[in-house]
Design a protein around this motif. Sequence first.
Motif, PDB file in Angstrom:
ATOM      1  N   CYS A  25       8.746 -56.461 -27.891  1.00  0.00           N
ATOM      2  CA  CYS A  25       8.292 -57.312 -29.005  1.00  0.00           C
ATOM      3  C   CYS A  25       7.539 -58.528 -28.491  1.00  0.00           C
ATOM      4  O   CYS A  25       6.497 -58.916 -29.034  1.00  0.00           O
ATOM      5  CB  CYS A  25       9.486 -57.758 -29.848  1.00  0.00           C
ATOM      6  N   ALA A  26       8.054 -59.161 -27.425  1.00  0.00           N
ATOM      7  CA  ALA A  26       7.405 -60.347 -26.868  1.00  0.00           C
ATOM      8  C   ALA A  26       6.050 -59.996 -26.248  1.00  0.00           C
ATOM      9  O   ALA A  26       5.066 -60.729 -26.414  1.00  0.00           O
ATOM     10  CB  ALA A  26       8.311 -60.996 -25.828  1.00  0.00           C
ATOM     11  N   SER A  29       3.580 -59.294 -29.048  1.00  0.00           N
ATOM     12  CA  SER A  29       3.159 -60.565 -29.645  1.00  0.00           C
ATOM     13  C   SER A  29       2.106 -61.234 -28.776  1.00  0.00           C
ATOM     14  O   SER A  29       1.105 -61.759 -29.281  1.00  0.00           O
ATOM     15  CB  SER A  29       4.360 -61.496 -29.812  1.00  0.00           C
ATOM     16  N   SER A  30       2.319 -61.227 -27.454  1.00  0.00           N
ATOM     17  CA  SER A  30       1.351 -61.821 -26.539  1.00  0.00           C
ATOM     18  C   SER A  30      -0.001 -61.122 -26.621  1.00  0.00           C
ATOM     19  O   SER A  30      -1.055 -61.777 -26.698  1.00  0.00           O
ATOM     20  CB  SER A  30       1.889 -61.757 -25.115  1.00  0.00           C
ATOM     21  N   ILE A  33      -1.646 -61.966 -30.062  1.00  0.00           N
ATOM     22  CA  ILE A  33      -2.106 -63.354 -30.135  1.00  0.00           C
ATOM     23  C   ILE A  33      -3.378 -63.538 -29.314  1.00  0.00           C
ATOM     24  O   ILE A  33      -4.356 -64.155 -29.768  1.00  0.00           O
ATOM     25  CB  ILE A  33      -1.000 -64.309 -29.654  1.00  0.00           C
ATOM     26  N   CYS A 266       1.266 -59.787 -35.374  1.00  0.00           N
ATOM     27  CA  CYS A 266       1.975 -60.814 -34.597  1.00  0.00           C
ATOM     28  C   CYS A 266       3.190 -61.318 -35.377  1.00  0.00           C
ATOM     29  O   CYS A 266       4.277 -61.508 -34.815  1.00  0.00           O
ATOM     30  CB  CYS A 266       1.029 -61.964 -34.281  1.00  0.00           C
ATOM     31  N   THR A 267       3.003 -61.533 -36.667  1.00  0.00           N
ATOM     32  CA  THR A 267       4.119 -61.969 -37.511  1.00  0.00           C
ATOM     33  C   THR A 267       5.216 -60.912 -37.529  1.00  0.00           C
ATOM     34  O   THR A 267       6.414 -61.223 -37.413  1.00  0.00           O
ATOM     35  CB  THR A 267       3.625 -62.230 -38.950  1.00  0.00           C
ATOM     36  N   SER A 269       5.803 -58.725 -35.205  1.00  0.00           N
ATOM     37  CA  SER A 269       6.450 -58.706 -33.890  1.00  0.00           C
ATOM     38  C   SER A 269       7.454 -59.830 -33.759  1.00  0.00           C
ATOM     39  O   SER A 269       8.556 -59.646 -33.220  1.00  0.00           O
ATOM     40  CB  SER A 269       5.384 -58.822 -32.792  1.00  0.00           C
ATOM     41  N   ALA A 270       7.081 -61.013 -34.247  1.00  0.00           N
ATOM     42  CA  ALA A 270       7.992 -62.156 -34.176  1.00  0.00           C
ATOM     43  C   ALA A 270       9.244 -61.910 -35.020  1.00  0.00           C
ATOM     44  O   ALA A 270      10.373 -62.219 -34.600  1.00  0.00           O
ATOM     45  CB  ALA A 270       7.283 -63.424 -34.640  1.00  0.00           C
ATOM     46  N   TYR A 317       5.362 -62.965 -22.309  1.00  0.00           N
ATOM     47  CA  TYR A 317       4.079 -63.470 -22.798  1.00  0.00           C
ATOM     48  C   TYR A 317       3.045 -63.479 -21.674  1.00  0.00           C
ATOM     49  O   TYR A 317       1.885 -63.093 -21.871  1.00  0.00           O
ATOM     50  CB  TYR A 317       4.247 -64.879 -23.358  1.00  0.00           C
ATOM     51  N   TYR A 354       2.683 -70.646 -29.694  1.00  0.00           N
ATOM     52  CA  TYR A 354       3.543 -69.463 -29.824  1.00  0.00           C
ATOM     53  C   TYR A 354       4.991 -69.821 -29.517  1.00  0.00           C
ATOM     54  O   TYR A 354       5.919 -69.433 -30.245  1.00  0.00           O
ATOM     55  CB  TYR A 354       3.043 -68.380 -28.870  1.00  0.00           C
ATOM     56  N   SER A 358       7.941 -69.891 -32.319  1.00  0.00           N
ATOM     57  CA  SER A 358       9.021 -68.933 -32.102  1.00  0.00           C
ATOM     58  C   SER A 358      10.366 -69.635 -32.001  1.00  0.00           C
ATOM     59  O   SER A 358      11.360 -69.181 -32.588  1.00  0.00           O
ATOM     60  CB  SER A 358       8.761 -68.133 -30.822  1.00  0.00           C
TER      61      SER A 358
END
Length: 380
Positions: A25-26, A29-30, A33, A266-267, A269-270, A317, A354, A358
Amino acid sequence: MKYALKNIRTFWKEDKLTLFLLVICAVVSSLVINYSAAVYQNYSKMKNDIETDVNEIMIRLHNNENCYATIGSIKEMFMSFPDRINDSVTMYYAQFECTDIPYDRGGVSVRFCIKNDCIVPCHLFEENLRKWGNFTSGVYFSDQQEINGECVALIHDDRGFGENSIYNKLMIDETHLQFMGKKYELIGMEKLEPLLVPVNSLNDDIIIDAIAMDFSSALTRSMYDDISEIINNSFEEIADIPDLEFPDIDGIAYSNTLIIVAVMLCTFSAISFSVIYSYLLSKRKKSLLIYRLCGCKKIMALKIYLEECMIVMIPSYIVGSVVFLSIVLRNKNLLELDYYRFELKDFIMMFFIYLIVSMCGLTMMIYHNCLKHSIKRCGV
């Protein structure tokens, strides 16, 4: 930090799958983004390049016996432009030749603007005359003199040119000159054009050789299409309208769509990271109870949990960013990111945004789900 590291080692031994999902997930997200930022930077730079390239247009008029442009017809045409175009034009320009001005002196040019459905002087041109030292004496004609079509003029200060002097040829006394069959009052001297007069003072049947428009900002596709349509309707046979390159509207819309999709991913994933970590914490209620009974305050427990998240998120990230950059820098054309350039300050700024966002989300989630009334929830 040592407690957080111990907990991470415990996760690795007891629940590898959950820890793996957190890392995924992280990393995702990276990637998302970085891609969103790259698409936005590419779009912004492309837009800026376009805006600096197209802010003026010049049109040659190839007059013939059957079709020709005159002072009257071009004024009527410019007045028919939509307000959004007239408001963005900083100068209309028209050029013509006459026997009063020798051909080798460049003919005569008039410059004006249209405001509130009235033709007024081009004050930007006046400012430039003064700025660059080409305005030697006198005054420029006023709005009222232009609107009323008063016969006032500024003449080129070439009194030392002898027989080739425009001044010596046109002046009939110290304060008046003869031009195009009319008597003009001399109100100023300049060093740029042979002669400057209000466009409304000229006869409407004077034939025009070229017109031009300067804009305060970038000429858009819709403005160009409207201008081309109106000019073609008026002078289709003789107007030589230049073909201008504009951005691919579909491409820009596609870029905008990619940005929106990337933000949504991204949302997601967060949220996924928070949900998985919340599940992980729900399995550790007994250890949390022991911490609390041994005197661990809520703020300390929150600190340990956030440190665990940072230990997972920061390396993930960085890994995601390295993977993204290695792909993008080698395949910019394939990904349609020709304008993208890696900038360290942007990378650092995105990372901290980020991280802060987070941490705020995780803080609320951890406190609400695990720390709020934690002892009661554990049955004590």
